[in-house]
Design a protein around this motif. Structure first.
Motif, PDB file in Angstrom:
ATOM      1  N   UNK A  12       0.898  -1.247   0.040  1.00 53.51           N
ATOM      2  CA  UNK A  12       0.084  -0.128  -0.120  1.00 53.51           C
ATOM      3  C   UNK A  12       0.955   1.435   0.023  1.00 53.51           C
ATOM      4  N   UNK A  13       1.913   1.085   0.715  1.00 50.09           N
ATOM      5  CA  UNK A  13       2.735   2.443   0.818  1.00 50.09           C
ATOM      6  C   UNK A  13       3.496   2.504  -0.633  1.00 50.09           C
ATOM      7  N   UNK A  14       3.907   1.526  -1.035  1.00 46.86           N
ATOM      8  CA  UNK A  14       4.750   1.542  -2.277  1.00 46.86           C
ATOM      9  C   UNK A  14       3.848   2.212  -3.451  1.00 46.86           C
ATOM     10  N   UNK A  19       2.020   6.890  -6.227  1.00 48.83           N
ATOM     11  CA  UNK A  19       1.029   8.194  -6.851  1.00 48.83           C
ATOM     12  C   UNK A  19       1.287   9.501  -6.311  1.00 48.83           C
ATOM     13  N   UNK A  20       1.969   9.753  -5.277  1.00 41.68           N
ATOM     14  CA  UNK A  20       2.581  10.894  -4.804  1.00 41.68           C
ATOM     15  C   UNK A  20       3.591  11.519  -5.728  1.00 41.68           C
ATOM     16  N   UNK A  21       4.299  10.503  -6.215  1.00 39.87           N
ATOM     17  CA  UNK A  21       5.474  10.882  -7.221  1.00 39.87           C
ATOM     18  C   UNK A  21       4.982  11.663  -8.522  1.00 39.87           C
ATOM     19  N   UNK A  22       3.957  11.228  -8.943  1.00 39.17           N
ATOM     20  CA  UNK A  22       3.279  11.688 -10.100  1.00 39.17           C
ATOM     21  C   UNK A  22       2.223  12.660  -9.776  1.00 39.17           C
ATOM     22  N   UNK A  23       1.753  13.102  -8.769  1.00 41.35           N
ATOM     23  CA  UNK A  23       0.766  14.061  -8.428  1.00 41.35           C
ATOM     24  C   UNK A  23       1.290  14.940  -7.256  1.00 41.35           C
ATOM     25  N   UNK A  24       0.156  15.214  -6.518  1.00 43.65           N
ATOM     26  CA  UNK A  24       0.677  16.257  -5.557  1.00 43.65           C
ATOM     27  C   UNK A  24      -0.323  15.634  -3.972  1.00 43.65           C
ATOM     28  N   UNK A  33      -6.140   6.078  -4.193  1.00 43.84           N
ATOM     29  CA  UNK A  33      -5.226   4.869  -4.009  1.00 43.84           C
ATOM     30  C   UNK A  33      -5.895   3.548  -3.893  1.00 43.84           C
ATOM     31  N   UNK A  34      -6.987   3.460  -3.584  1.00 48.42           N
ATOM     32  CA  UNK A  34      -7.703   1.987  -3.519  1.00 48.42           C
ATOM     33  C   UNK A  34      -8.120   1.876  -4.775  1.00 48.42           C
ATOM     34  N   UNK A  61       8.849   6.758   5.521  1.00 49.42           N
ATOM     35  CA  UNK A  61       9.737   5.665   4.702  1.00 49.42           C
ATOM     36  C   UNK A  61      10.946   6.510   4.252  1.00 49.42           C
ATOM     37  N   UNK A  62      10.469   7.631   3.617  1.00 48.80           N
ATOM     38  CA  UNK A  62      11.702   8.536   3.241  1.00 48.80           C
ATOM     39  C   UNK A  62      12.739   8.911   4.293  1.00 48.80           C
TER      40      UNK A  62
END
Length: 218
Positions: A12-14, A19-24, A33-34, A61-62
């Motif tokens: 889920x975190x991956x 998703x956050x890498x390509x959006x905000x 996400x679901x 995680x970062x």
């Protein structure tokens, strides 16, 4: 009838990180996400109570990645500087999450590792124990602000960046010297926010640590 796949917390975190890498952070949602995972929101709430908790876990995680393999070396200033640059690099690879860290913070293992290192370094500086919590707080605020600011520039597309540079040139070089005399005087030397950010990051941090060092000496 075959049930839906059960996703692990790490999976889920991956997916959330991607998703956050390509959006905000603003457009990100548990529902989105679901949908990406092919499940429903309720299944994700078994892992995270709400969006904020999920975002904090992604940010943590970062921090964990930044602390992976970290070995404290040098004096207290070198330790804090090394840590700061590791955080900067880690969030630079995932700039959207930098804003998440600054906004939501993190309470996981990664956060505790960062806190421990900064506090240990400040104790090694010779500061009295009663002054360390306040100094720690200011250092972390400074780092999160600098990293989030830099990440904001790093998340721009090349087109957005070029448009920003052009607007900067118009605003600075086209400034009316009658109304903006100082700006007109320094126009050719003023640089956009995106320039030399690494140098600025290190200089601002060094100045803050030098201030602490001067107070210790007094």
């Amino acid at each position: 009838m075959t049930g839906r796949r059960r996703w692990s917390t790490e999976e889920i975190l991956d997916t959330a990180a991607e998703l956050l890498r390509t959006s905000d952070a603003e457009s990100f949602s548990v529902r989105k996400l679901a949908a990406t995972l092919g499940t429903d929101s309720s299944s994700l709430y078994r892992h995270f109570r709400n969006k904020t908790e999920l975002m904090r876990a992604v940010a943590d995680r970062i921090l964990l990645a930044a602390m992976d393999g970290h070995r404290p070396e040098g004096d207290w200033k070198q330790r804090i500087t090394t840590l700061a640059l590791r955080l900067r690099e880690a969030f630079g690879e995932q700039p959207q999450v930098a804003a998440v860290w600054g906004r939501y913070a993190s309470g996981g293992t990664g956060s505790r590792l960062v806190m421990e290192e900064v506090l240990q370094a400040l104790r090694a500086s010779g500061l009295p124990d009663e002054e360390i919590p306040a100094r720690y707080h200011r250092i972390v605020i400074l780092l999160s602000a600098l990293i989030a600011s830099e990440a904001g520039v790093g998340s721009l597309t090349s087109t957005e960046y070029e448009q920003g540079i052009e607007q900067f040139r118009v605003a600075v070089l086209g400034a009316d010297p009658e109304r903006y005399p100082a700006l007109a005087h320094f126009a050719r030397d003023i640089r956009p926010l995106g320039a030399d950010r690494r140098a600025a990051f290190e200089e601002i941090l060094a100045a803050h640590l030098a201030q602490i060092e001067a107070e210790i000496a007094r």
